[in-house]
Motif scaffolding. Sequence first.
Motif, short mmCIF file in Angstrom:
data_model
loop_
_atom_site.label_atom_id
_atom_site.label_comp_id
_atom_site.label_asym_id
_atom_site.label_seq_id
_atom_site.Cartn_x
_atom_site.Cartn_y
_atom_site.Cartn_z
N SER A 297 -26.80 -17.00 11.89
CA SER A 297 -27.32 -17.63 13.09
C SER A 297 -28.80 -17.33 13.31
CB SER A 297 -26.51 -17.20 14.31
OG SER A 297 -26.47 -15.79 14.41
N PHE A 298 -29.21 -16.10 13.01
CA PHE A 298 -30.62 -15.74 13.21
C PHE A 298 -31.51 -16.56 12.28
CE2 PHE A 298 -29.18 -13.05 16.14
CZ PHE A 298 -29.55 -11.72 16.17
N GLU A 299 -31.08 -16.73 10.99
CA GLU A 299 -31.90 -17.47 10.05
C GLU A 299 -32.00 -18.96 10.43
OE1 GLU A 299 -29.78 -15.18 9.36
OE2 GLU A 299 -30.26 -14.04 7.57
N VAL A 300 -30.87 -19.53 10.84
CA VAL A 300 -30.86 -20.95 11.21
C VAL A 300 -31.74 -21.20 12.43
CG1 VAL A 300 -29.42 -22.83 12.07
CG2 VAL A 300 -28.63 -21.41 10.19
N LEU A 301 -31.58 -20.36 13.45
CA LEU A 301 -32.37 -20.54 14.67
C LEU A 301 -33.84 -20.19 14.45
CD1 LEU A 301 -29.77 -19.12 17.20
CD2 LEU A 301 -30.50 -21.49 16.99
N GLY A 302 -34.08 -19.23 13.54
CA GLY A 302 -35.47 -18.92 13.18
C GLY A 302 -36.13 -20.10 12.50
N ALA A 303 -35.37 -20.77 11.61
CA ALA A 303 -35.90 -21.96 10.95
C ALA A 303 -36.13 -23.09 11.94
CB ALA A 303 -34.94 -22.42 9.86
N ALA A 304 -35.39 -23.06 13.04
CA ALA A 304 -35.57 -24.07 14.09
C ALA A 304 -36.75 -23.75 15.01
CB ALA A 304 -34.30 -24.21 14.92
N GLY A 305 -37.42 -22.61 14.76
CA GLY A 305 -38.63 -22.28 15.51
C GLY A 305 -38.44 -21.39 16.72
N ILE A 306 -37.29 -20.74 16.88
CA ILE A 306 -37.05 -19.88 18.04
C ILE A 306 -37.75 -18.53 17.81
CG2 ILE A 306 -35.28 -18.87 19.52
CD1 ILE A 306 -35.27 -21.94 19.28
N PRO A 307 -38.51 -18.01 18.80
CA PRO A 307 -39.19 -16.71 18.65
C PRO A 307 -38.21 -15.60 18.31
CG PRO A 307 -39.96 -17.85 20.61
CD PRO A 307 -38.81 -18.65 20.10
N HIS A 308 -38.66 -14.61 17.54
CA HIS A 308 -37.78 -13.56 17.02
C HIS A 308 -37.10 -12.77 18.13
CE1 HIS A 308 -36.64 -9.73 15.08
NE2 HIS A 308 -36.42 -10.51 14.03
N ASP A 309 -37.81 -12.49 19.22
CA ASP A 309 -37.23 -11.67 20.28
C ASP A 309 -36.21 -12.44 21.13
OD1 ASP A 309 -39.23 -13.33 21.25
OD2 ASP A 309 -39.71 -11.99 22.92
N LYS A 310 -36.10 -13.75 20.90
CA LYS A 310 -35.14 -14.56 21.66
C LYS A 310 -33.93 -14.99 20.81
CE LYS A 310 -37.96 -14.66 25.19
NZ LYS A 310 -37.68 -13.88 26.42
N LEU A 311 -33.91 -14.57 19.54
CA LEU A 311 -32.88 -15.06 18.63
C LEU A 311 -31.47 -14.67 19.05
CD1 LEU A 311 -34.53 -14.55 15.12
CD2 LEU A 311 -34.06 -16.70 16.28
N THR A 312 -31.30 -13.42 19.50
CA THR A 312 -29.97 -12.95 19.88
C THR A 312 -29.40 -13.79 21.01
OG1 THR A 312 -30.55 -10.70 19.23
CG2 THR A 312 -28.65 -10.97 20.68
N TYR A 313 -30.22 -14.09 22.00
CA TYR A 313 -29.73 -14.82 23.17
C TYR A 313 -29.56 -16.30 22.86
CZ TYR A 313 -31.06 -10.41 25.21
OH TYR A 313 -31.17 -9.07 25.47
N ALA A 314 -30.38 -16.83 21.94
CA ALA A 314 -30.20 -18.22 21.51
C ALA A 314 -28.88 -18.38 20.76
CB ALA A 314 -31.37 -18.66 20.64
N ALA A 315 -28.57 -17.39 19.90
CA ALA A 315 -27.30 -17.41 19.19
C ALA A 315 -26.13 -17.30 20.16
CB ALA A 315 -27.25 -16.28 18.16
#
Length: 502
Positions: A297-315
């Motif tokens: 989930s972190f890699e997919v959302l990171g590729a979608a442009g989500i900032p690193h510190d927000k990845l956990t909450y986006a997932a």
Amino acid sequence: MMQHLSFLLDCPTVVAAIFICGIGGTFQYGFCVSVMTSPSVFIKKLINRTCVERYDFFLEEWQVSLIWSFTVSIFCIGGLLGSLIAGSLTSKFGRKRCLLLNNLVAIAGAVLMIFSQTAVSFEMIMVARFLYGVNAGVGLSAQTMYLIECAPKRLRGMVGVSVATFLSLGRFSGQLLGIRELLGTEKEWPWLLGFNGFAALFQLFTLPFLPESPRFLLLERGDSQASTKAFKKLWGKNDYSKELEDMLKEKASLHSIPNQSVLELFQSQSLRWQLLTIIIAFISLQLSGINAVYFYSFEVLGAAGIPHDKLTYAALGTGLCELITSTACFIIIESMGKKVLLYRGYIAMSVTLGLLTITVYFQKSVSWLPYCSLVLVFFFIFFFAIGPAATTAPLPGEILTQSFKSAGYTLGCTINWMGLFVLGMLFPILVEKLESFCFLIFLVFCLICGLYVAFNVPETKNKTVLEIAAEFERMHCKDDKSQRKKHSEQDPSGINSCSTKF
């Protein structure tokens, strides 16, 4: 819709069965899929610490990553083993007793997880993940069979969706409990990974109050008295005579045929289209791209442009989206029909993946495109939850007769676990080599399955297995007169004339 909900509430024991089986069943499956993301840093530290303290050897980063990947993926190997033995276990011990015994496997895995950090042993985590996989593989088949066979025909769609709903709840719970404000800390993570044991204990102490599947008791054990008693306990004051009549017709059509194996399912000429439907549906379920989102989930959302510190909450938001959608689907499925939800879901997922490929590719050039990518990820999860996730798991039980049900679930779940393992290993490579174009692979599978279901699968809502089999035959018996004559010469009885077309 309100009539179905009212009828469901008139069967409180069925509602209890949905909840008890869900918490001890697919909830654990979903939890295991998502829970490993949060404590990954702490587990990698434990891997290195184990090697240093035990062997006085410091691992390189690639070696730690290799062991970590195997620790994650061994869950799928256990799930594959569990799915292979589930059919024989459910036939030998019954659906209910199989579920009860399966909890002991999860509890053993939970004990290993909880004490792994104290014992300084990453091997305990590996063994526990394997045991969790076996538990999930057996539970996925046994839970679905038990609930579908206990529910009234008019409610089977809703009951089938509950399998996916609890899977979504498990995924979301794994993400939620894994945040650093709860159990995602260096001190508490063993309890996070051992949480499955508490769910297993809940089912172990509550499931004995429920009866065995009435279909199993009548069609496989031949105990009509016990079947009637189970119906009364499950359905309360509701009339079950029509259901019993349909079961007796099915029993008569089987002519005392015993449970069939997966090989015999492949050899059955009359079930070729049902077999193909199961294979395509379960392959597409894994190759739709959804498990890639949760495993990485972190890699997919990171590729979608989500900032690193927000990845956990986006997932966390992706899991919540699937849970809410799956719960809504529980209410609407009986009014819309499963076929419509399945093929429209896949077609909508295909369109979403095409748009996601474009937005991720150009997001470095346009500042607002990353937000579009995030919206498309949520749309994709929405369409998945309301379509394939809600309708695929109960499919073998709806389109196969009693003697082939165990084989159908074994085949479907085996495909499910093999796909999960292969995708978990290959997806990082696909992202590295293809970048945003990796979504096009999933798009193709979604489109193929959507079109296949739209033109080759009948609606199953409010129909018996025999009625659905007749619909399959009607849809695929469109040979011209010369072909029918040829078939009749080869098969004078007329039996299986349809299957030769396939």
